[in-house]
Design an enzyme around this catalytic site. Structure first.
Site, PDB file in Angstrom:
ATOM      1  N   HIS A   1       0.806  -1.219   0.000  1.00  0.00           N
ATOM      2  CA  HIS A   1       0.000   0.000   0.000  1.00  0.00           C
ATOM      3  C   HIS A   1       0.849   1.283   0.000  1.00  0.00           C
ATOM      4  O   HIS A   1       0.744   2.111  -0.893  1.00  0.00           O
ATOM      5  CB  HIS A   1      -0.910   0.031   1.240  1.00  0.00           C
ATOM      6  CG  HIS A   1      -1.821  -1.147   1.361  1.00  0.00           C
ATOM      7  ND1 HIS A   1      -2.970  -1.306   0.601  1.00  0.00           N
ATOM      8  CD2 HIS A   1      -1.757  -2.238   2.179  1.00  0.00           C
ATOM      9  CE1 HIS A   1      -3.575  -2.435   0.946  1.00  0.00           C
ATOM     10  NE2 HIS A   1      -2.869  -3.017   1.887  1.00  0.00           N
ATOM     11  N   ASP A   2       1.670   1.455   1.018  1.00  0.00           N
ATOM     12  CA  ASP A   2       2.376   2.729   1.208  1.00  0.00           C
ATOM     13  C   ASP A   2       3.366   3.038   0.089  1.00  0.00           C
ATOM     14  O   ASP A   2       3.649   4.205  -0.198  1.00  0.00           O
ATOM     15  CB  ASP A   2       3.129   2.728   2.551  1.00  0.00           C
ATOM     16  CG  ASP A   2       2.188   2.810   3.725  1.00  0.00           C
ATOM     17  OD1 ASP A   2       2.594   2.425   4.835  1.00  0.00           O
ATOM     18  OD2 ASP A   2       1.038   3.246   3.543  1.00  0.00           O
TER      19      ASP A   2
END
Ligand code: RIB
Ligand code: CA
Length: 308
Positions: free
Chosen positions: A236-237
């Site tokens: 995600h990040d």
């Protein structure tokens, strides 16, 4: 050269985003890194940030921020990231210097000292970034945009409606979306397409020391993801950093985006797709990603760090 500040809650995917940013030094100048309570307590996520930075012999300044959200109780995510917040690898706990200044003052001073605009990268709950822009509104013209991992227009991951970062601090997220500073949102719509496969994870095991660290992180994270129905692992990040390095690998649409702060839909991010408000388009919502380019960015970064 893009000057950035990374606010994070390491977190397996935060760690990989930080490593990729460090490896892309020809494009990214990391002015500093700050931590926020999120995946785990502030103490634990800060220890994880120190371990990552020490592991790659970094000298990036580090400061700690808020222990929890503006108004809500902190909700941590041991079910996803383990009790340490970054289970999997073992670190020998070498120390790493931490600024005596809190994250808000730290970020303010870094931005004011920089003679170019700065990009803020939010990889956890947006408490620190919200406080920064509230306490120092004069920074508005010095911030190019805010690249966040957070939200999602179609589903959640901590509730059926809400993504973890915007759920933990919806008021912080709302301050960011209402700030007038452009937002690039890597929500679940795109981050769950930004997956590394089990085969790609295993390919890291016997490479250099940083690649092996990434293997240990991703091996745990992949196993943990199975409980949520994932076979492969969404990083995600890393999307919020990858966009800064190479925006061409993404597609997206600009909308007015806002967030629900209370009730059953707390943390839900929504977009005005039918232009039924008079609100300006404050957010570029990323919706598509070239997965192979995305994974190559990470693998190339790890290979570079292996050689350093
Ligand atoms: O929903 C995913 C987000 O929550 C990521 O930032 C992950 O690190 C966790 O903080
Ligand atoms: Ca995070």
């Amino acid at each position: 050269m893009k000057n950035i500040l990374i606010d994070c809650d390491p977190g397996h995917d935060d760690a990989l985003a930080i490593l990729t940013a460090i490896a892309n030094a020809e494009k990214i100048n990391i002015l500093g890194i700050t931590t926020i309570g999120g995946n785990q307590t502030l103490e634990k996520v800060t220890a994880n940030a120190k371990n990552i930075l020490e592991f790659v012999n970094s000298d990036i300044p580090l400061a700690t921020g808020q222990s929890g959200p503006l108004t809500k109780e902190l909700r941590i995510a041991p079910e996803a990231h383990g009790d340490s917040g970054m289970d999997g690898p073992y670190f020998n706990g070498e120390d790493y210097p931490i600024s005596s200044k809190n994250a808000i003052t730290f970020m303010y001073e870094k931005i004011m000292k920089c003679d170019q605009k700065v990009i803020l990268v939010g990889l956890g709950p947006l408490t620190n970034i919200a406080l920064l822009i509230k306490v120092f509104p004069e920074l508005q013209e010095k911030i190019e945009y805010i690249s966040i991992m957070g939200g999602g227009l179609n589903h959640g991951n901590v509730t059926p409606l809400s993504e973890f970062n915007t759920y933990v601090d919806p008021e912080g997220a709302q301050i960011v979306f209402h700030s007038g500073i452009p937002v690039v949102m890597s929500g679940l719509d795109v981050t769950e397409k930004a997956e590394i496969t089990v085969k790609e994870i295993d390919s890291l095991k016997d490479k250099g020391r940083v690649s092996h660290l990434a293997y240990e992180l991703l091996h745990f994270y992949n196993k943990s993801g199975r409980q949520f129905g994932f076979i492969h692992s969404p990083i995600h990040d890393l999307c919020a950093v990858a966009y800064i390095v190479n925006p061409e690998m993404f597609s997206g649409t600009s909308y007015y985006v806002d967030v629900v702060t209370d009730g059953k839909a707390r943390g839900l991010t929504f977009a005005d797709k039918r232009l039924v408000t008079d609100k300006g388009k404050n957010t570029l919502v990323l919706e598509g990603v070239d997965r192979e380019m995305f994974v190559c960015l990470l693998l190339d970064a790890l290979e570079l760090l292996d050689g350093e």
